[in-house]
Motif scaffolding. Structure first.
Motif, PDB file in Angstrom:
ATOM      1  N   LEU A  74       0.829  -1.207   0.000  1.00  0.00           N
ATOM      2  CA  LEU A  74       0.000   0.000   0.000  1.00  0.00           C
ATOM      3  C   LEU A  74       0.861   1.253   0.000  1.00  0.00           C
ATOM      4  N   ASP A  75       1.889   1.258   0.841  1.00  0.00           N
ATOM      5  CA  ASP A  75       2.774   2.431   0.911  1.00  0.00           C
ATOM      6  C   ASP A  75       3.471   2.692  -0.423  1.00  0.00           C
ATOM      7  N   GLY A  77       2.074   2.152  -3.221  1.00  0.00           N
ATOM      8  CA  GLY A  77       1.043   2.454  -4.211  1.00  0.00           C
ATOM      9  C   GLY A  77       0.804   1.303  -5.174  1.00  0.00           C
ATOM     10  N   ASP A  78       1.192   0.101  -4.795  1.00  0.00           N
ATOM     11  CA  ASP A  78       1.068  -1.072  -5.658  1.00  0.00           C
ATOM     12  C   ASP A  78      -0.220  -1.821  -5.325  1.00  0.00           C
ATOM     13  N   ALA A  79      -1.296  -1.438  -5.986  1.00  0.00           N
ATOM     14  CA  ALA A  79      -2.606  -2.028  -5.707  1.00  0.00           C
ATOM     15  C   ALA A  79      -2.638  -3.518  -6.004  1.00  0.00           C
ATOM     16  N   ALA A  82      -0.914  -5.391  -3.217  1.00  0.00           N
ATOM     17  CA  ALA A  82      -1.754  -5.363  -2.013  1.00  0.00           C
ATOM     18  C   ALA A  82      -2.938  -6.309  -2.162  1.00  0.00           C
ATOM     19  N   ALA A 130      -2.485   3.007   6.510  1.00  0.00           N
ATOM     20  CA  ALA A 130      -1.951   2.701   5.174  1.00  0.00           C
ATOM     21  C   ALA A 130      -3.080   2.539   4.164  1.00  0.00           C
ATOM     22  N   LEU A 131      -4.152   1.878   4.575  1.00  0.00           N
ATOM     23  CA  LEU A 131      -5.291   1.676   3.694  1.00  0.00           C
ATOM     24  C   LEU A 131      -5.974   3.004   3.373  1.00  0.00           C
ATOM     25  N   PHE A 134      -3.754   5.004   0.999  1.00  0.00           N
ATOM     26  CA  PHE A 134      -3.831   4.445  -0.348  1.00  0.00           C
ATOM     27  C   PHE A 134      -5.151   4.832  -1.010  1.00  0.00           C
ATOM     28  N   ALA A 138      -5.569   6.830  -4.408  1.00  0.00           N
ATOM     29  CA  ALA A 138      -6.130   6.125  -5.562  1.00  0.00           C
ATOM     30  C   ALA A 138      -7.422   6.761  -6.051  1.00  0.00           C
ATOM     31  N   GLU A 188      -6.675  -1.258  -8.544  1.00  0.00           N
ATOM     32  CA  GLU A 188      -7.049  -0.226  -7.587  1.00  0.00           C
ATOM     33  C   GLU A 188      -8.520  -0.357  -7.201  1.00  0.00           C
TER      34      GLU A 188
END
Length: 197
Positions: A74-75, A77-79, A82, A130-131, A134, A138, A188
């Protein structure tokens, strides 16, 4: 200078993990864990004080290890990472996944130790933060992260982005479907839909 402990915390927790994953919480007695470890029972009581504290510490360690990869994805930005973290982590860590997916924390510790309340709250806050970050990045115009239904993933669950992951705390596996829409759904969107399920 004292000599290092022969049976350190991680070795004890690893033995507890093996016993719990194989036989469930009822099998995870201090005697069974000590036997698996090859240690006297007194060593376990000296380190942890009680069975509840030992198994609650194990559960918290499993949660932290699960969340590390999820929060890192998440940090970054890799959906996709995650969204796929739960099944990948479960395949790579079957004993820890068995503990988290098949047993609720109250199955392991009848009375949750007070000294672990703050660490568990910090773990949950870390995942929720984190969620939320994100989700804001997103979908900056969405208000999903302020919804009262918003939950953070404590352990691998259907709410942590997998369409067929067992529900946190054990029990039946749920399937969450996406609304029918034309065209492919990006990772995402999957992540946001499943965290709000």
């Amino acid at each position: 200078m004292g000599r290092p402990a022969k049976f350190g915390e991680d070795r004890i927790l690893d033995a507890a993990l093996a016993v719990t994953a194989e036989g469930g919480p009822a099998a995870a007695t201090i005697a069974a864990i000590a036997e698996r470890l090859g240690a006297p029972s007194g060593s376990l009581y000296h380190r942890f004080g009680s069975r509840d504290l030992l198994l609650a510490t194990l559960w918290t360690r499993c949660v932290r290890r699960f969340q590390d990869g999820f929060v890192a994805a998440l940090d970054a930005g890799d959906a996709e990472a995650a969204a796929l973290h739960t099944p990948r982590w479960c395949r790579g860590h079957p004993a820890e996944a068995a503990v988290l997916l098949l047993h609720r924390r109250r199955d392991l510790a009848a009375a949750w130790p007070a000294e672990l309340a703050a660490p568990l709250e910090a773990l949950n806050a870390r995942a929720a933060d984190a969620l939320s970050a994100f989700a804001r990045a997103a979908a900056p115009t969405a208000t999903a992260w302020s919804s009262p239904r918003w939950t953070s993933p404590t352990a691998p669950s259907a709410a942590t982005c997998s369409t067929a992951a067992p529900a946190a705390g054990g029990g039946r596996a749920d399937r969450h479907g996406l609304p029918r829409r034309p065209g492919p759904v990006g990772p995402e969107r999957l992540l946001l839909v499943f965290t709000l399920a």
